[in-house]
Design a protein around this motif. Sequence first.
Motif, PDB file in Angstrom:
ATOM      1  N   MET A 151      61.412 -52.090  59.269  1.00  6.79           N
ATOM      2  CA  MET A 151      62.383 -51.906  58.195  1.00  6.79           C
ATOM      3  C   MET A 151      63.752 -52.416  58.655  1.00  6.79           C
ATOM      4  O   MET A 151      64.206 -52.090  59.740  1.00  6.79           O
ATOM      5  CB  MET A 151      62.432 -50.420  57.864  1.00  6.79           C
ATOM      6  CG  MET A 151      63.140 -50.091  56.610  1.00  6.79           C
ATOM      7  SD  MET A 151      62.112 -50.550  55.220  1.00  6.79           S
ATOM      8  CE  MET A 151      63.211 -50.191  53.914  1.00  6.79           C
ATOM      9  N   LEU A 152      64.363 -53.207  57.823  1.00 12.47           N
ATOM     10  CA  LEU A 152      65.666 -53.785  58.150  1.00 12.47           C
ATOM     11  C   LEU A 152      66.788 -52.843  57.731  1.00 12.47           C
ATOM     12  O   LEU A 152      66.721 -52.219  56.666  1.00 12.47           O
ATOM     13  CB  LEU A 152      65.840 -55.125  57.441  1.00 12.47           C
ATOM     14  CG  LEU A 152      64.895 -56.247  57.840  1.00 12.47           C
ATOM     15  CD1 LEU A 152      65.057 -57.424  56.896  1.00 12.47           C
ATOM     16  CD2 LEU A 152      65.127 -56.672  59.267  1.00 12.47           C
ATOM     17  N   SER A 153      67.825 -52.778  58.546  1.00 13.22           N
ATOM     18  CA  SER A 153      69.001 -51.990  58.182  1.00 13.22           C
ATOM     19  C   SER A 153      69.873 -52.803  57.220  1.00 13.22           C
ATOM     20  O   SER A 153      69.675 -54.005  57.040  1.00 13.22           O
ATOM     21  CB  SER A 153      69.801 -51.635  59.435  1.00 13.22           C
ATOM     22  OG  SER A 153      70.412 -52.794  59.962  1.00 13.22           O
ATOM     23  N   GLY A 154      70.850 -52.165  56.627  1.00 15.10           N
ATOM     24  CA  GLY A 154      71.756 -52.839  55.705  1.00 15.10           C
ATOM     25  C   GLY A 154      72.535 -53.957  56.386  1.00 15.10           C
ATOM     26  O   GLY A 154      72.752 -55.029  55.812  1.00 15.10           O
ATOM     27  N   LYS A 155      72.943 -53.697  57.620  1.00 13.34           N
ATOM     28  CA  LYS A 155      73.697 -54.704  58.370  1.00 13.34           C
ATOM     29  C   LYS A 155      72.824 -55.923  58.669  1.00 13.34           C
ATOM     30  O   LYS A 155      73.284 -57.070  58.581  1.00 13.34           O
ATOM     31  CB  LYS A 155      74.199 -54.070  59.665  1.00 13.34           C
ATOM     32  CG  LYS A 155      75.258 -54.847  60.373  1.00 13.34           C
ATOM     33  CD  LYS A 155      75.812 -54.039  61.534  1.00 13.34           C
ATOM     34  CE  LYS A 155      77.061 -54.689  62.071  1.00 13.34           C
ATOM     35  NZ  LYS A 155      77.677 -53.913  63.136  1.00 13.34           N
ATOM     36  N   GLN A 156      71.562 -55.698  59.016  1.00 12.62           N
ATOM     37  CA  GLN A 156      70.646 -56.797  59.285  1.00 12.62           C
ATOM     38  C   GLN A 156      70.376 -57.608  58.022  1.00 12.62           C
ATOM     39  O   GLN A 156      70.323 -58.839  58.056  1.00 12.62           O
ATOM     40  CB  GLN A 156      69.331 -56.258  59.859  1.00 12.62           C
ATOM     41  CG  GLN A 156      69.467 -55.705  61.256  1.00 12.62           C
ATOM     42  CD  GLN A 156      68.231 -54.961  61.720  1.00 12.62           C
ATOM     43  OE1 GLN A 156      67.513 -54.378  60.912  1.00 12.62           O
ATOM     44  NE2 GLN A 156      67.990 -54.987  63.020  1.00 12.62           N
TER      45      GLN A 156
END
Length: 96
Positions: A1-6
């Motif tokens: 799962m990707l973070s918002g920053k990524q």
Amino acid sequence: MLSGKQKRFLRAKANQLKPIFQVGKIGVNQNMIEQIIDALEKRELLKVSILQNCMEDKDTVARLLAEGTGAEVVQIIGNNIVLYKESEENKQIHLL
């Protein structure tokens, strides 16, 4: 799962990319998924365009592509879907 920053970082990188796959009338099929898997292994980040004659909506197409390829949907903007999958042999993008 990707973070918002990524996701923000990947969206910025995908901004200048051109779509290399198109989903048309027949929708998503196994051959397309296999080709996208190969392209993701080489590029890690790519855009898929959905043509107007596609019978499925863009959210369904994005879900089918993500499930079939094991990639993450970074963004759905207009009729374009941005997909990311970390390459095992050809890593080019380094996420924090």
